[in-house]
Design a protein around this motif. Structure first.
Motif, PDB file in Angstrom:
ATOM      1  N   ARG A   1      -5.041  22.407  49.227  1.00 50.29           N
ATOM      2  CA  ARG A   1      -4.066  22.612  48.047  1.00 50.29           C
ATOM      3  C   ARG A   1      -3.361  23.782  48.487  1.00 50.29           C
ATOM      4  O   ARG A   1      -3.937  24.896  49.024  1.00 50.29           O
ATOM      5  CB  ARG A   1      -4.519  22.733  46.743  1.00 50.29           C
TER       6      ARG A   1
ATOM      7  N   SER B   1       0.253  27.476  45.298  1.00 45.49           N
ATOM      8  CA  SER B   1       0.922  27.246  44.068  1.00 45.49           C
ATOM      9  C   SER B   1       0.325  25.667  43.646  1.00 45.49           C
ATOM     10  O   SER B   1       0.759  25.276  42.593  1.00 45.49           O
ATOM     11  CB  SER B   1       2.346  26.680  44.485  1.00 45.49           C
ATOM     12  N   GLY B   2      -0.870  25.123  44.322  1.00 48.86           N
ATOM     13  CA  GLY B   2      -1.223  24.002  43.619  1.00 48.86           C
ATOM     14  C   GLY B   2      -1.088  22.700  44.184  1.00 48.86           C
ATOM     15  O   GLY B   2      -1.488  21.554  43.659  1.00 48.86           O
ATOM     16  N   ARG B   3      -0.083  22.499  44.939  1.00 51.43           N
ATOM     17  CA  ARG B   3       0.377  21.475  45.642  1.00 51.43           C
ATOM     18  C   ARG B   3      -0.858  20.570  46.628  1.00 51.43           C
ATOM     19  O   ARG B   3      -1.417  21.139  47.541  1.00 51.43           O
ATOM     20  CB  ARG B   3       1.684  21.442  46.387  1.00 51.43           C
ATOM     21  N   PRO B   4      -1.280  19.269  46.159  1.00 51.23           N
ATOM     22  CA  PRO B   4      -2.312  18.731  46.901  1.00 51.23           C
ATOM     23  C   PRO B   4      -1.854  18.242  48.533  1.00 51.23           C
ATOM     24  O   PRO B   4      -0.544  17.771  48.599  1.00 51.23           O
ATOM     25  CB  PRO B   4      -2.543  17.676  46.288  1.00 51.23           C
TER      26      PRO B   4
ATOM     27  N   SER C   1      -3.869  14.623  42.749  1.00 47.53           N
ATOM     28  CA  SER C   1      -4.542  15.731  42.886  1.00 47.53           C
ATOM     29  C   SER C   1      -5.879  15.751  44.100  1.00 47.53           C
ATOM     30  O   SER C   1      -6.072  14.339  44.465  1.00 47.53           O
ATOM     31  CB  SER C   1      -5.321  16.134  41.704  1.00 47.53           C
TER      32      SER C   1
ATOM     33  N   GLY D   1      -4.547  27.796  48.698  1.00 49.47           N
ATOM     34  CA  GLY D   1      -5.385  27.987  47.599  1.00 49.47           C
ATOM     35  C   GLY D   1      -7.023  27.421  47.646  1.00 49.47           C
ATOM     36  O   GLY D   1      -7.255  26.946  48.718  1.00 49.47           O
TER      37      GLY D   1
ATOM     38  N   GLU E   1      -8.648  22.218  42.527  1.00 47.40           N
ATOM     39  CA  GLU E   1      -8.250  22.973  41.034  1.00 47.40           C
ATOM     40  C   GLU E   1      -9.469  23.490  40.603  1.00 47.40           C
ATOM     41  O   GLU E   1      -9.374  24.419  39.784  1.00 47.40           O
ATOM     42  CB  GLU E   1      -7.319  22.285  40.493  1.00 47.40           C
ATOM     43  N   ARG E   2     -10.688  22.674  40.435  1.00 50.43           N
ATOM     44  CA  ARG E   2     -11.661  22.820  39.596  1.00 50.43           C
ATOM     45  C   ARG E   2     -12.750  22.242  40.361  1.00 50.43           C
ATOM     46  O   ARG E   2     -12.663  20.849  40.426  1.00 50.43           O
ATOM     47  CB  ARG E   2     -11.678  22.305  38.071  1.00 50.43           C
TER      48      ARG E   2
END
Length: 273
Positions: free
Chosen positions: A6, A9-12, A32, A64, A68-69
């Motif tokens: 990722r 900014s969180g883009r997979p 995701s 990142g 995400e989790r």
């Protein structure tokens, strides 16, 4: 080797050794990295070469945490006989496992934040191979482990060693300060079952290798760790096992720590207080 990641900014992303493309450019129905884990375990992720988008080199990206989790965070202590000897501990007959809270986790680049000296004056850093689960499972055998594992990544684990030395029952506290688990930027997804036996894990501080060993010298290899714990509880996509360190290195503010898992990747983090 393929890689799931990722951006900051969180883009997979999905990539290979030549670079990364948006995950959706290969798997249009996935939004995701977590959704991609079951396909990674099954070996059915699409080919990066088929994406209409051009690959972006890893050096041009800021990563990142790859998920995400994450789910359950397991650690395995004393998993190399030499490290157990360093700590004057007896070789365990079963995996010496413990859990860490989700708040310990930080992404590549850290930083590792040491607790106040009033709480701990000696923190050590430990490079480890981490296993990321890809399927919900219970009671799997060692032979079936490859079918439920999505991939692997390097991590830096920390221990407030003086807290632990006061009483072994303080293990959870000693391992649970914020930022005490730094995850690597990418999940390495093998295209076929991976022989980890010759892989070297090393811990470096300020560019100096402080400890290293090969995974073949683990007391409990990754497939046994997965099978053993699947008999204890249901494992789910995103659960992570830090499989143990070949050795720990004391760290101080201003240090830079690197964990390297040969063929899997590396992760760096500076140390602050």
């Amino acid at each position: 080797m393929n890689y799931l990641a990722r951006t900051a900014s969180g883009r997979p992303l999905l990539g290979d050794d030549e670079g990364f493309v948006p995950l959706g450019a290969v798997e249009s129905d996935l939004h995701s990295v977590r959704e991609a884990l079951p396909r990674a375990a099954a070996g059915t992720l699409g080919d990066v070469a088929d994406a209409p988008a051009e690959r972006v080199p890893a050096a041009d990206l800021t990563f990142g945490p790859p998920l995400e989790r994450f789910g359950k965070l397991w650690g395995i202590g004393l998993n190399y006989a030499e490290h157990a000897g360093d700590l004057d501990e007896q070789r365990p007959e079963e995996p010496a496992s413990f859990m860490k809270p989700s708040t310990v986790l930080t992404g590549p680049g850290g930083p590792i934040r040491l607790p106040p000296e009033s709480q701990s004056e000696r923190v050590t850093a430990e490079a480890e191979l981490a296993v990321v689960m890809g399927k919900t499972c219970r009671g799997v055998s060692e032979a079936e482990a490859d079918d439920v594992v999505a991939g692997y990544l390097p991590v830096i684990d920390m221990t407030a060693e003086d807290v632990l030395q006061r009483n072994p029952r303080f293990l959870t506290r000693a391992k649970s300060y914020d930022s005490f688990l730094v995850v690597g930027p990418t999940i390495a997804v093998p295209e076929e079952p991976l022989d980890l036996t010759e892989v070297t894990v090393s811990t470096a501080v300020n560019g100096e290798v402080r400890s290293e060993n090969q995974i073949r010298n683990m007391l409990f290899p990754p497939e046994e760790i997965v099978a053993f714990h699947s008999d204890v509880m249901t494992l789910e996509p995103g659960d992570l096992f830090s499989t143990g360190t070949p050795g720990a290195a004391p760290i101080e503010p201003g240090d830079d720590v690197r964990a390297t898992v040969e063929g899997i990747g590396s992760v760096d983090a500076p140390v602050t207080r």
